[in-house]
Design a protein around this motif. Structure first.
Motif, PDB file in Angstrom:
ATOM      1  N   LEU A 107       0.808  -1.223   0.000  1.00  0.00           N
ATOM      2  CA  LEU A 107       0.000   0.000   0.000  1.00  0.00           C
ATOM      3  C   LEU A 107       0.838   1.269   0.000  1.00  0.00           C
ATOM      4  CD1 LEU A 107      -2.714  -1.043   2.634  1.00  0.00           C
ATOM      5  CD2 LEU A 107      -2.863  -1.179   0.142  1.00  0.00           C
ATOM      6  N   HIS A 108       2.102   1.163   0.439  1.00  0.00           N
ATOM      7  CA  HIS A 108       2.965   2.346   0.523  1.00  0.00           C
ATOM      8  C   HIS A 108       4.419   1.904   0.489  1.00  0.00           C
ATOM      9  CE1 HIS A 108       3.652   1.148   4.682  1.00  0.00           C
ATOM     10  NE2 HIS A 108       2.334   1.137   4.871  1.00  0.00           N
ATOM     11  N   ASN A 109       5.325   2.864   0.456  1.00  0.00           N
ATOM     12  CA  ASN A 109       6.754   2.557   0.333  1.00  0.00           C
ATOM     13  C   ASN A 109       7.494   2.581   1.665  1.00  0.00           C
ATOM     14  OD1 ASN A 109       6.684   2.237  -2.505  1.00  0.00           O
ATOM     15  ND2 ASN A 109       6.779   4.466  -2.789  1.00  0.00           N
ATOM     16  N   ASP A 110       6.770   2.738   2.776  1.00  0.00           N
ATOM     17  CA  ASP A 110       7.411   2.782   4.081  1.00  0.00           C
ATOM     18  C   ASP A 110       7.692   1.368   4.599  1.00  0.00           C
ATOM     19  OD1 ASP A 110       7.195   5.559   4.078  1.00  0.00           O
ATOM     20  OD2 ASP A 110       5.168   5.482   4.932  1.00  0.00           O
ATOM     21  N   PRO A 111       8.695   1.217   5.455  1.00  0.00           N
ATOM     22  CA  PRO A 111       8.988  -0.101   6.050  1.00  0.00           C
ATOM     23  C   PRO A 111       7.803  -0.627   6.855  1.00  0.00           C
ATOM     24  CG  PRO A 111      10.809   1.418   6.386  1.00  0.00           C
ATOM     25  CD  PRO A 111       9.668   2.243   5.862  1.00  0.00           C
ATOM     26  N   VAL A 112       7.703  -1.940   6.932  1.00  0.00           N
ATOM     27  CA  VAL A 112       6.599  -2.602   7.632  1.00  0.00           C
ATOM     28  C   VAL A 112       7.169  -3.554   8.669  1.00  0.00           C
ATOM     29  CG1 VAL A 112       4.669  -4.207   7.394  1.00  0.00           C
ATOM     30  CG2 VAL A 112       5.047  -2.457   5.660  1.00  0.00           C
ATOM     31  N   THR A 113       6.642  -3.504   9.891  1.00  0.00           N
ATOM     32  CA  THR A 113       7.017  -4.448  10.938  1.00  0.00           C
ATOM     33  C   THR A 113       5.753  -5.117  11.466  1.00  0.00           C
ATOM     34  OG1 THR A 113       8.970  -3.162  11.588  1.00  0.00           O
ATOM     35  CG2 THR A 113       8.131  -4.758  13.185  1.00  0.00           C
ATOM     36  N   ARG A 114       5.745  -6.438  11.483  1.00  0.00           N
ATOM     37  CA  ARG A 114       4.587  -7.201  11.941  1.00  0.00           C
ATOM     38  C   ARG A 114       5.043  -8.283  12.921  1.00  0.00           C
ATOM     39  NH1 ARG A 114       0.621  -6.306   7.772  1.00  0.00           N
ATOM     40  NH2 ARG A 114       0.922  -4.100   7.285  1.00  0.00           N
ATOM     41  N   THR A 115       4.112  -8.723  13.762  1.00  0.00           N
ATOM     42  CA  THR A 115       4.387  -9.794  14.719  1.00  0.00           C
ATOM     43  C   THR A 115       3.354 -10.896  14.559  1.00  0.00           C
ATOM     44  OG1 THR A 115       5.332  -8.227  16.305  1.00  0.00           O
ATOM     45  CG2 THR A 115       4.689 -10.384  17.159  1.00  0.00           C
ATOM     46  N   TYR A 116       3.823 -12.147  14.604  1.00  0.00           N
ATOM     47  CA  TYR A 116       2.946 -13.295  14.390  1.00  0.00           C
ATOM     48  C   TYR A 116       3.097 -14.306  15.521  1.00  0.00           C
ATOM     49  CZ  TYR A 116       3.083 -11.194   9.781  1.00  0.00           C
ATOM     50  OH  TYR A 116       3.022 -10.295   8.759  1.00  0.00           O
ATOM     51  N   LEU A 117       1.980 -14.908  15.873  1.00  0.00           N
ATOM     52  CA  LEU A 117       1.949 -15.958  16.882  1.00  0.00           C
ATOM     53  C   LEU A 117       1.812 -17.305  16.194  1.00  0.00           C
ATOM     54  CD1 LEU A 117       1.561 -17.055  19.838  1.00  0.00           C
ATOM     55  CD2 LEU A 117      -0.900 -16.740  19.435  1.00  0.00           C
ATOM     56  N   LEU A 118       2.690 -18.249  16.514  1.00  0.00           N
ATOM     57  CA  LEU A 118       2.541 -19.630  16.083  1.00  0.00           C
ATOM     58  C   LEU A 118       1.835 -20.378  17.202  1.00  0.00           C
ATOM     59  CD1 LEU A 118       3.041 -21.901  14.077  1.00  0.00           C
ATOM     60  CD2 LEU A 118       5.280 -22.254  15.133  1.00  0.00           C
ATOM     61  N   ASP A 119       0.614 -20.796  16.951  1.00  0.00           N
ATOM     62  CA  ASP A 119      -0.226 -21.413  17.984  1.00  0.00           C
ATOM     63  C   ASP A 119      -0.659 -22.798  17.523  1.00  0.00           C
ATOM     64  OD1 ASP A 119      -1.751 -21.822  20.219  1.00  0.00           O
ATOM     65  OD2 ASP A 119      -3.294 -20.343  19.726  1.00  0.00           O
ATOM     66  N   VAL A 120      -0.302 -23.823  18.295  1.00  0.00           N
ATOM     67  CA  VAL A 120      -0.640 -25.207  17.963  1.00  0.00           C
ATOM     68  C   VAL A 120      -1.851 -25.642  18.769  1.00  0.00           C
ATOM     69  CG1 VAL A 120       0.174 -27.592  17.885  1.00  0.00           C
ATOM     70  CG2 VAL A 120       1.766 -25.705  17.416  1.00  0.00           C
ATOM     71  N   ASN A 121      -2.805 -26.260  18.105  1.00  0.00           N
ATOM     72  CA  ASN A 121      -4.023 -26.754  18.743  1.00  0.00           C
ATOM     73  C   ASN A 121      -3.663 -27.756  19.841  1.00  0.00           C
ATOM     74  OD1 ASN A 121      -6.539 -28.161  19.285  1.00  0.00           O
ATOM     75  ND2 ASN A 121      -7.274 -27.461  17.301  1.00  0.00           N
ATOM     76  N   SER A 122      -4.298 -27.623  21.005  1.00  0.00           N
ATOM     77  CA  SER A 122      -4.022 -28.536  22.119  1.00  0.00           C
ATOM     78  C   SER A 122      -4.419 -29.969  21.799  1.00  0.00           C
ATOM     79  CB  SER A 122      -4.767 -28.068  23.379  1.00  0.00           C
ATOM     80  OG  SER A 122      -6.169 -28.049  23.149  1.00  0.00           O
ATOM     81  N   GLN A 123      -5.256 -30.155  20.764  1.00  0.00           N
ATOM     82  CA  GLN A 123      -5.678 -31.495  20.340  1.00  0.00           C
ATOM     83  C   GLN A 123      -4.845 -32.010  19.161  1.00  0.00           C
ATOM     84  OE1 GLN A 123      -8.074 -33.003  22.242  1.00  0.00           O
ATOM     85  NE2 GLN A 123      -7.869 -31.105  23.437  1.00  0.00           N
ATOM     86  N   TRP A 124      -3.623 -31.560  19.043  1.00  0.00           N
ATOM     87  CA  TRP A 124      -2.811 -31.897  17.885  1.00  0.00           C
ATOM     88  C   TRP A 124      -2.491 -33.382  17.788  1.00  0.00           C
ATOM     89  CZ3 TRP A 124       2.017 -34.138  18.308  1.00  0.00           C
ATOM     90  CH2 TRP A 124       2.639 -34.066  19.566  1.00  0.00           C
ATOM     91  N   LYS A 125      -2.463 -34.075  18.903  1.00  0.00           N
ATOM     92  CA  LYS A 125      -2.139 -35.508  18.865  1.00  0.00           C
ATOM     93  C   LYS A 125      -3.264 -36.347  18.273  1.00  0.00           C
ATOM     94  CE  LYS A 125       1.122 -35.610  22.730  1.00  0.00           C
ATOM     95  NZ  LYS A 125       1.429 -36.205  24.057  1.00  0.00           N
ATOM     96  N   GLU A 126      -4.481 -35.854  18.327  1.00  0.00           N
ATOM     97  CA  GLU A 126      -5.619 -36.574  17.759  1.00  0.00           C
ATOM     98  C   GLU A 126      -5.596 -36.427  16.240  1.00  0.00           C
ATOM     99  OE1 GLU A 126      -8.324 -38.790  16.752  1.00  0.00           O
ATOM    100  OE2 GLU A 126      -8.051 -38.665  18.948  1.00  0.00           O
ATOM    101  N   ARG A 127      -5.422 -37.544  15.523  1.00  0.00           N
ATOM    102  CA  ARG A 127      -5.260 -37.472  14.082  1.00  0.00           C
ATOM    103  C   ARG A 127      -6.514 -37.853  13.300  1.00  0.00           C
ATOM    104  NH1 ARG A 127      -3.163 -33.881  13.921  1.00  0.00           N
ATOM    105  NH2 ARG A 127      -2.964 -34.107  11.670  1.00  0.00           N
ATOM    106  N   GLU A 128      -7.585 -38.191  13.989  1.00  0.00           N
ATOM    107  CA  GLU A 128      -8.856 -38.452  13.328  1.00  0.00           C
ATOM    108  C   GLU A 128      -9.727 -37.198  13.397  1.00  0.00           C
ATOM    109  OE1 GLU A 128      -9.462 -41.112  11.700  1.00  0.00           O
ATOM    110  OE2 GLU A 128      -7.928 -42.512  12.433  1.00  0.00           O
ATOM    111  N   ARG A 129     -10.746 -37.127  12.560  1.00  0.00           N
ATOM    112  CA  ARG A 129     -11.617 -35.956  12.507  1.00  0.00           C
ATOM    113  C   ARG A 129     -12.385 -35.746  13.807  1.00  0.00           C
ATOM    114  NH1 ARG A 129     -14.032 -32.530   8.873  1.00  0.00           N
ATOM    115  NH2 ARG A 129     -16.114 -31.795   9.452  1.00  0.00           N
TER     116      ARG A 129
END
Length: 269
Positions: free
Chosen positions: A158-180
């Motif tokens: 959108l413009h020519n100025d520098p951009v700084t952003r922050t992101y969160l990597l968040d893993v689902n607490s149910q990640w071990k469950e591999r079925e739907r």
């Protein structure tokens, strides 16, 4: 090294990344139970509260506009232009961070279709989808869950100025469950822009039935792939940065969207 290019070749963007920082994530809603009201009818408010309590990731709404923000970081709907700018930086940061840390990931679903057409997001697409292996998901859960990642770019779309952003990597607490299961936790992880709440969905592929269906990988949303169609991954460019796509990307796209999606030049008329 040969790099596969989409229909349009893009110019790379300068990106500076900093290390991951652990962060405390807002807590989830307390559990409730199904109930009936005084008339003996379903208490829909109680049911929604119960279902929300089982779901790890929450959105402020379920339509195309509100359904693609994380509730914890949502403040207001962004304009189309601001949303696109946020998503471009978000996917560039995600791909660059994973590349920098040597973690394999690849673009999927509508994101892959956008790449096939011009190496960018489709103008009408609402979200960004990526995939990882089950072993990568385990690594993220045990080593990088709830970490913040800072990204700086020389300019914005959108413009020519520098951009700084922050992101969160968040893993689902149910990640071990591999079925739907009940379907409330089909998304394994998210890469979330903490300023706006926009996110990238990350789903892992697992060989859930190796004795009967060896070599068949699937996510919890029932998308299935043959190992030979995914590997070896191809390197390419997406939104101006290095990315990976499945080996038989055209077959993967046809199976999900049919051949018309690869030849039609009009969307919804």
């Amino acid at each position: 090294m040969q790099i596969l290019l989409p229909l349009a070749t893009l110019v790379s963007t300068s990106i500076i990344l900093t290390g991951a920082t652990p962060v405390a994530v807002p807590s989830e809603i307390d559990s409730s139970v199904y109930d009936l009201n005084e008339a003996g009818e379903p208490d829909w408010a109680a049911i929604k509260l119960y279902e929300d309590s089982k779901k790890y990731f929450h959105e402020p709404g379920s339509d195309d506009l509100l359904g693609h923000y994380d509730t914890r970081y949502f403040g207001e709907l962004l304009s189309y232009e601001s949303k696109r700018d946020t998503q471009v930086h978000m996917v560039r940061a995600y791909l660059e961070v994973f590349q920098h840390m040597g973690i394999e990931t690849w673009i999927a679903h509508g994101t892959l279709l956008g790449w096939w057409w011009n190496g960018k997001m489709l103008p009408w697409d609402w979200d960004i989808d990526t995939q990882i292996s089950e072993s990568t998901l385990e690594y993220l859960a045990k080593n990088l869950n709830h970490t913040l990642h800072t990204y700086t770019a020389a300019s914005s779309t959108l413009h020519n100025d520098p951009v700084t952003r922050t992101y969160l990597l968040d893993v689902n607490s149910q990640w071990k469950e591999r079925e739907r299961g009940d379907g409330f936790n089909i998304i394994d992880a998210r890469w979330i822009d903490v300023h706006s709440g926009l996110y990238i969905d990350i789903t892992a592929l697992s060989e859930t039935n190796p004795d009967v269906l060896p070599g068949l990988l699937s996510c919890k949303n029932l998308h299935r792939y043959q190992v030979k169609d995914l590997y070896p991954m191809r390197e390419t460019m997406y939104e101006g940065v290095l990315a990976k796509v499945p080996y038989n990307y055209d077959l993967v796209l046809v199976e999900e969207y049919h051949e018309d999606a690869l030849v039609r030049t009009e969307f919804e008329g």
